[in-house]
Design a protein around this motif. Sequence first.
Motif, PDB file in Angstrom:
ATOM      1  N   HIS A   1     -15.497  -4.414   7.128  1.00 16.55           N
ATOM      2  CA  HIS A   1     -16.568  -4.205   7.800  1.00 16.55           C
ATOM      3  C   HIS A   1     -17.513  -5.160   7.764  1.00 16.55           C
ATOM      4  O   HIS A   1     -17.150  -6.131   6.912  1.00 16.55           O
ATOM      5  CB  HIS A   1     -17.211  -2.822   7.191  1.00 16.55           C
ATOM      6  CG  HIS A   1     -17.387  -2.780   5.777  1.00 16.55           C
ATOM      7  ND1 HIS A   1     -18.507  -3.370   5.164  1.00 16.55           N
ATOM      8  CD2 HIS A   1     -16.793  -2.463   4.596  1.00 16.55           C
ATOM      9  CE1 HIS A   1     -18.504  -3.290   3.896  1.00 16.55           C
ATOM     10  NE2 HIS A   1     -17.551  -2.633   3.557  1.00 16.55           N
ATOM     11  N   CYS A   2     -18.396  -5.284   8.417  1.00 14.09           N
ATOM     12  CA  CYS A   2     -19.504  -6.212   8.737  1.00 14.09           C
ATOM     13  C   CYS A   2     -20.436  -6.107   7.052  1.00 14.09           C
ATOM     14  O   CYS A   2     -20.447  -4.994   6.635  1.00 14.09           O
ATOM     15  CB  CYS A   2     -20.318  -5.900   9.494  1.00 14.09           C
ATOM     16  SG  CYS A   2     -21.652  -7.277   9.689  1.00 14.09           S
ATOM     17  N   HIS A   3     -20.994  -7.051   6.607  1.00 14.97           N
ATOM     18  CA  HIS A   3     -21.776  -6.894   5.376  1.00 14.97           C
ATOM     19  C   HIS A   3     -23.039  -7.624   5.469  1.00 14.97           C
ATOM     20  O   HIS A   3     -23.519  -7.911   4.485  1.00 14.97           O
ATOM     21  CB  HIS A   3     -20.765  -7.539   4.027  1.00 14.97           C
ATOM     22  CG  HIS A   3     -21.073  -6.557   2.903  1.00 14.97           C
ATOM     23  ND1 HIS A   3     -22.401  -6.654   2.345  1.00 14.97           N
ATOM     24  CD2 HIS A   3     -20.291  -5.989   2.102  1.00 14.97           C
ATOM     25  CE1 HIS A   3     -22.278  -5.593   1.243  1.00 14.97           C
ATOM     26  NE2 HIS A   3     -21.062  -5.388   1.069  1.00 14.97           N
ATOM     27  N   VAL A   4     -23.542  -7.499   6.657  1.00 16.78           N
ATOM     28  CA  VAL A   4     -25.006  -8.242   6.942  1.00 16.78           C
ATOM     29  C   VAL A   4     -26.052  -6.868   6.881  1.00 16.78           C
ATOM     30  O   VAL A   4     -25.664  -5.796   7.169  1.00 16.78           O
ATOM     31  CB  VAL A   4     -25.076  -8.972   8.358  1.00 16.78           C
ATOM     32  CG1 VAL A   4     -26.443  -9.032   8.702  1.00 16.78           C
ATOM     33  CG2 VAL A   4     -24.205 -10.006   8.463  1.00 16.78           C
ATOM     34  N   ALA A   5     -27.185  -7.222   6.088  1.00 15.10           N
ATOM     35  CA  ALA A   5     -28.188  -6.423   5.923  1.00 15.10           C
ATOM     36  C   ALA A   5     -28.960  -6.214   7.286  1.00 15.10           C
ATOM     37  O   ALA A   5     -29.128  -7.100   8.062  1.00 15.10           O
ATOM     38  CB  ALA A   5     -29.126  -6.509   4.970  1.00 15.10           C
TER      39      ALA A   5
ATOM     40  N   HIS B   1     -26.134 -10.644  17.180  1.00 10.20           N
ATOM     41  CA  HIS B   1     -26.805 -10.351  15.896  1.00 10.20           C
ATOM     42  C   HIS B   1     -25.742 -10.925  15.055  1.00 10.20           C
ATOM     43  O   HIS B   1     -24.625 -11.049  15.354  1.00 10.20           O
ATOM     44  CB  HIS B   1     -26.739  -8.565  15.706  1.00 10.20           C
ATOM     45  CG  HIS B   1     -27.479  -7.701  16.688  1.00 10.20           C
ATOM     46  ND1 HIS B   1     -28.919  -7.664  16.622  1.00 10.20           N
ATOM     47  CD2 HIS B   1     -27.195  -7.417  17.766  1.00 10.20           C
ATOM     48  CE1 HIS B   1     -29.013  -6.844  17.601  1.00 10.20           C
ATOM     49  NE2 HIS B   1     -28.165  -6.568  18.359  1.00 10.20           N
ATOM     50  N   PRO B   2     -26.369 -11.214  13.865  1.00 14.81           N
ATOM     51  CA  PRO B   2     -25.520 -11.893  12.814  1.00 14.81           C
ATOM     52  C   PRO B   2     -24.673 -10.872  12.284  1.00 14.81           C
ATOM     53  O   PRO B   2     -24.907  -9.648  11.920  1.00 14.81           O
ATOM     54  CB  PRO B   2     -26.460 -12.634  11.805  1.00 14.81           C
ATOM     55  CG  PRO B   2     -27.695 -11.499  11.967  1.00 14.81           C
ATOM     56  CD  PRO B   2     -27.779 -11.256  13.345  1.00 14.81           C
ATOM     57  N   HIS B   3     -23.274 -11.298  11.990  1.00 13.47           N
ATOM     58  CA  HIS B   3     -22.336 -10.225  11.438  1.00 13.47           C
ATOM     59  C   HIS B   3     -21.603 -11.076  10.572  1.00 13.47           C
ATOM     60  O   HIS B   3     -21.525 -12.176  10.516  1.00 13.47           O
ATOM     61  CB  HIS B   3     -21.506  -9.776  12.566  1.00 13.47           C
ATOM     62  CG  HIS B   3     -22.272  -8.773  13.481  1.00 13.47           C
ATOM     63  ND1 HIS B   3     -23.092  -7.846  13.030  1.00 13.47           N
ATOM     64  CD2 HIS B   3     -22.359  -8.873  14.790  1.00 13.47           C
ATOM     65  CE1 HIS B   3     -23.674  -7.423  14.086  1.00 13.47           C
ATOM     66  NE2 HIS B   3     -23.244  -7.965  15.365  1.00 13.47           N
ATOM     67  N   THR B   4     -20.671 -10.495   9.776  1.00  8.40           N
ATOM     68  CA  THR B   4     -19.404 -10.916   8.927  1.00  8.40           C
ATOM     69  C   THR B   4     -18.316 -10.219   9.075  1.00  8.40           C
ATOM     70  O   THR B   4     -18.320  -9.051   9.591  1.00  8.40           O
ATOM     71  CB  THR B   4     -19.839 -11.180   7.316  1.00  8.40           C
ATOM     72  OG1 THR B   4     -19.923  -9.728   6.936  1.00  8.40           O
ATOM     73  CG2 THR B   4     -21.207 -11.972   7.276  1.00  8.40           C
TER      74      THR B   4
ATOM     75  N   SER C   1     -26.665   0.110   8.641  1.00  6.75           N
ATOM     76  CA  SER C   1     -26.643   0.108  10.204  1.00  6.75           C
ATOM     77  C   SER C   1     -25.857  -0.809  10.827  1.00  6.75           C
ATOM     78  O   SER C   1     -25.514  -0.449  11.865  1.00  6.75           O
ATOM     79  CB  SER C   1     -28.178  -0.769  10.531  1.00  6.75           C
ATOM     80  OG  SER C   1     -29.124   0.329  10.027  1.00  6.75           O
ATOM     81  N   HIS C   2     -25.439  -1.802  10.313  1.00  2.00           N
ATOM     82  CA  HIS C   2     -24.312  -2.745  10.715  1.00  2.00           C
ATOM     83  C   HIS C   2     -23.142  -1.918  10.749  1.00  2.00           C
ATOM     84  O   HIS C   2     -22.135  -2.193  11.685  1.00  2.00           O
ATOM     85  CB  HIS C   2     -24.177  -3.947   9.994  1.00  2.00           C
ATOM     86  CG  HIS C   2     -25.188  -4.881  10.433  1.00  2.00           C
ATOM     87  ND1 HIS C   2     -24.924  -6.058  11.223  1.00  2.00           N
ATOM     88  CD2 HIS C   2     -26.542  -4.985  10.293  1.00  2.00           C
ATOM     89  CE1 HIS C   2     -26.150  -6.950  11.521  1.00  2.00           C
ATOM     90  NE2 HIS C   2     -27.165  -6.375  11.089  1.00  2.00           N
ATOM     91  N   ILE C   3     -22.766  -1.111   9.868  1.00  2.21           N
ATOM     92  CA  ILE C   3     -21.473  -0.538   9.585  1.00  2.21           C
ATOM     93  C   ILE C   3     -21.792   0.494  10.534  1.00  2.21           C
ATOM     94  O   ILE C   3     -20.648   0.846  11.473  1.00  2.21           O
ATOM     95  CB  ILE C   3     -21.250   0.144   8.088  1.00  2.21           C
ATOM     96  CG1 ILE C   3     -20.998  -1.302   7.162  1.00  2.21           C
ATOM     97  CG2 ILE C   3     -20.006   0.963   8.034  1.00  2.21           C
ATOM     98  CD1 ILE C   3     -20.870  -1.111   5.869  1.00  2.21           C
TER      99      ILE C   3
ATOM    100  N   GLY D   1     -20.513   0.461  14.336  1.00  3.18           N
ATOM    101  CA  GLY D   1     -19.271   0.467  14.663  1.00  3.18           C
ATOM    102  C   GLY D   1     -18.098  -0.713  14.059  1.00  3.18           C
ATOM    103  O   GLY D   1     -17.246  -1.102  14.449  1.00  3.18           O
ATOM    104  N   LEU D   2     -18.984  -1.511  13.378  1.00  8.61           N
ATOM    105  CA  LEU D   2     -18.262  -2.742  12.848  1.00  8.61           C
ATOM    106  C   LEU D   2     -17.370  -2.377  11.514  1.00  8.61           C
ATOM    107  O   LEU D   2     -17.718  -2.793  10.332  1.00  8.61           O
ATOM    108  CB  LEU D   2     -19.538  -3.955  12.578  1.00  8.61           C
ATOM    109  CG  LEU D   2     -19.983  -4.366  13.773  1.00  8.61           C
ATOM    110  CD1 LEU D   2     -21.183  -5.367  13.456  1.00  8.61           C
ATOM    111  CD2 LEU D   2     -18.826  -5.157  14.634  1.00  8.61           C
ATOM    112  N   TYR D   3     -16.352  -1.919  11.710  1.00  3.32           N
ATOM    113  CA  TYR D   3     -15.263  -1.428  10.768  1.00  3.32           C
ATOM    114  C   TYR D   3     -13.849  -1.144  11.202  1.00  3.32           C
ATOM    115  O   TYR D   3     -13.653  -0.971  12.432  1.00  3.32           O
ATOM    116  CB  TYR D   3     -15.727  -0.198   9.854  1.00  3.32           C
ATOM    117  CG  TYR D   3     -16.038   0.948  10.828  1.00  3.32           C
ATOM    118  CD1 TYR D   3     -15.360   1.668  11.477  1.00  3.32           C
ATOM    119  CD2 TYR D   3     -17.580   1.177  10.939  1.00  3.32           C
ATOM    120  CE1 TYR D   3     -15.734   2.729  12.214  1.00  3.32           C
ATOM    121  CE2 TYR D   3     -17.913   2.117  11.776  1.00  3.32           C
ATOM    122  CZ  TYR D   3     -16.868   3.025  12.554  1.00  3.32           C
ATOM    123  OH  TYR D   3     -17.388   4.033  13.401  1.00  3.32           O
TER     124      TYR D   3
HETATM  125 CU    CU Z   1     -23.232  -6.840  11.307  1.00  2.00          CU
END
Ligand code: CU
Length: 380
Positions: free
Chosen positions: A200-204, A150-153, A208-210, A213-215
């Motif tokens: 943390h990730c900031h993708v919409a 999935h795309p992330h940042t 859900s992205h946060i 577990g992306l933090y």
């Molecule tokens: Cu993400």
Amino acid sequence: MSENGISRRRLLGGAAAVAAPVAIGLGGLLNGRGPGADSALAETPPASGGHAGHGDFPHATFAAGAAVDHGANGFNPTEVLRDFDYGTTRRLASGRVLREWEIVAHDREIEVAPGVKYEAWTYNGRVPGPTLRAREGERLRVRFVNASEHPHTMHFHGIHRAGMDGMPGIAELGGGGQVEPGESFVYEFDASPFGLHLYHCHVAPLASHIARGLYGAFVIDPKQGRPEADEMVMVMNGFDTNFDLANEVYAVNTVGFHYVNEPIRVERGKLVRVYLVNTLEYDPVNSFHIHGNFFQHYPTGTSLTPSDYTDTIIQGQGQRGILELEFPFDGDYMFHAHVSEFAELGWTGFFRVGDPSRLSSAAAAAAYCELPWGKGGGQL
Ligand SMILES: [Cu+2]
């Protein structure tokens, strides 16, 4: 909240009335494999007060006698607690320190409570991601590789240029927006201001992205440092294991009840410093309460003067603070969310001060509302 499926609030309020078999486990309930998918359970009206039937406490549905497999998870909350990632450093021609990390996003199943699996998205294979630690004024460089499907940042809290903000739609031309699977980007900025931050990730869809577990925590030490202490990081989080936009498991550093099973060992009379971050999604507030003690509170860690001396603080999403305390007496001291529902669904732990042979968390836990580990189902 789902109208048809089991939710954790109905689980709290109504599950006791139907005495769900222990053997099914919370994972079965929450994944809809067991009676959780049964409309009779879902439609059982919540008992008044939401906490009926201590004798049939619904959280007995945590898999009895089992423990989380930390080896399979690839991380152990006891180690995460004091694990600060300083990256690698070298000195630039200007004399400044350049501090560098590589962070890789992976999709990975983790176990968040005994028997409860969750399809997490991770930074460097763990939840929370590594606690990145730097010193005020350094130059920071973070190479982010997206090995997820999935795309992330990586969106850092702190002061930096828009192109380094990890915000999709901004600076896409420079590659600083959404990082697609298989792509990478290098974030670079100065360590400022000093304090306790997060990334943390900031993708919409963002929640859900946060929530996946992306933090992680992001500590910038003041130039002069802080007094010597036993330092630890606590990331308050939760897991929506049935994807109904409400959490079923709450924790500090991911594994529910972990610090009940493995109390945090501290020395009497020694300064303890807790870097406390709230990354919880789907619930508006979280909190931290310590038993038998008080702490100095430094909100966001951006001042060296505490603003409060208390035993309970509230944090909204993204809020964080540094707590400092000493334990004057031996014993086991509970800490937990003062949102009792969170505490009963995993956000509970103990500090252990002194000789463990003279202490008993089991007795303390069992006396606390008959939580599941107090009934022969725990590890104590
Ligand atoms: Cu993400």
